[in-house]
Design a protein around this motif. Structure first.
Motif, PDB file in Angstrom:
ATOM      1  N   ASP A   1       0.092 -12.997  -6.223  1.00 44.02           N
ATOM      2  CA  ASP A   1      -0.286 -12.232  -5.155  1.00 44.02           C
ATOM      3  C   ASP A   1       0.234 -10.828  -5.069  1.00 44.02           C
ATOM      4  N   GLU A   2       1.282 -10.825  -5.687  1.00 49.43           N
ATOM      5  CA  GLU A   2       2.116  -9.192  -5.789  1.00 49.43           C
ATOM      6  C   GLU A   2       1.199  -8.540  -6.982  1.00 49.43           C
ATOM      7  N   GLN A   3       0.728  -9.224  -8.178  1.00 48.23           N
ATOM      8  CA  GLN A   3      -0.031  -8.553  -9.054  1.00 48.23           C
ATOM      9  C   GLN A   3      -1.325  -8.054  -8.580  1.00 48.23           C
ATOM     10  N   ILE A   4      -2.102  -8.989  -7.801  1.00 51.36           N
ATOM     11  CA  ILE A   4      -3.352  -8.724  -7.320  1.00 51.36           C
ATOM     12  C   ILE A   4      -3.232  -7.414  -6.274  1.00 51.36           C
ATOM     13  N   TYR A   5      -2.288  -7.350  -5.382  1.00 49.20           N
ATOM     14  CA  TYR A   5      -1.938  -6.537  -4.305  1.00 49.20           C
ATOM     15  C   TYR A   5      -1.747  -4.963  -5.093  1.00 49.20           C
ATOM     16  N   GLU A   6      -0.973  -5.036  -6.235  1.00 49.56           N
ATOM     17  CA  GLU A   6      -0.717  -3.724  -7.220  1.00 49.56           C
ATOM     18  C   GLU A   6      -1.781  -3.438  -7.829  1.00 49.56           C
ATOM     19  N   GLY A   7      -2.713  -4.325  -8.317  1.00 48.09           N
ATOM     20  CA  GLY A   7      -4.132  -3.732  -8.873  1.00 48.09           C
ATOM     21  C   GLY A   7      -5.001  -3.276  -8.102  1.00 48.09           C
ATOM     22  N   VAL A   8      -5.122  -3.857  -6.979  1.00 46.51           N
ATOM     23  CA  VAL A   8      -5.921  -3.385  -5.865  1.00 46.51           C
ATOM     24  C   VAL A   8      -5.632  -2.131  -5.252  1.00 46.51           C
ATOM     25  N   SER A   9      -4.306  -1.812  -4.944  1.00 46.49           N
ATOM     26  CA  SER A   9      -3.589  -0.683  -4.525  1.00 46.49           C
ATOM     27  C   SER A   9      -3.973   0.462  -5.548  1.00 46.49           C
ATOM     28  N   ALA A  10      -3.777   0.265  -6.824  1.00 46.01           N
ATOM     29  CA  ALA A  10      -3.792   1.174  -7.831  1.00 46.01           C
ATOM     30  C   ALA A  10      -5.427   1.476  -7.993  1.00 46.01           C
ATOM     31  N   THR A  11      -6.194   0.598  -7.887  1.00 43.14           N
ATOM     32  CA  THR A  11      -7.541   0.956  -7.985  1.00 43.14           C
ATOM     33  C   THR A  11      -7.873   1.835  -6.823  1.00 43.14           C
TER      34      THR A  11
ATOM     35  N   PHE B   1      -3.272 -14.741 -11.530  1.00 40.60           N
ATOM     36  CA  PHE B   1      -2.006 -13.492 -11.280  1.00 40.60           C
ATOM     37  C   PHE B   1      -1.622 -14.041  -9.819  1.00 40.60           C
TER      38      PHE B   1
END
Length: 76
Positions: free
Chosen positions: A32-42, A30
């Motif tokens: 970095d942007e996808q990880i950030y978005e996933g963590v933010s959504a979680t 993934f």
């Protein structure tokens, strides 16, 4: 006890991920942007559920009832 087990599992996963990254493998494909978005959504979902579940007394009557309940608990 459950929290300790969960923290241990997360730590093991993080250590494995870090070791693989140091060896040049990318175990998490993934960006970095996808990880950030996933963590933010979680985090957003978790906080939303927590706020919804938590007893938030907004009205004056609910606040008075909470004070009364605290008084009853402290007297017991």
């Amino acid at each position: 006890m459950q929290h300790a087990i969960i923290r241990l599992i997360v730590l093991i996963i993080a250590l494995i991920n870090q070791t693989l990254t140091m060896l040049g493998w990318n175990p998490l494909p993934f960006s970095d942007e996808q990880i950030y978005e996933g963590v933010s959504a979680t985090v957003t979902v978790i906080v939303s559920v927590w706020v919804w579940w938590k007893n938030n007394s907004i009205t004056k009557e609910a606040q008075v009832a909470d004070d009364y309940m605290k008084k009853l608990k402290s007297d017991a």
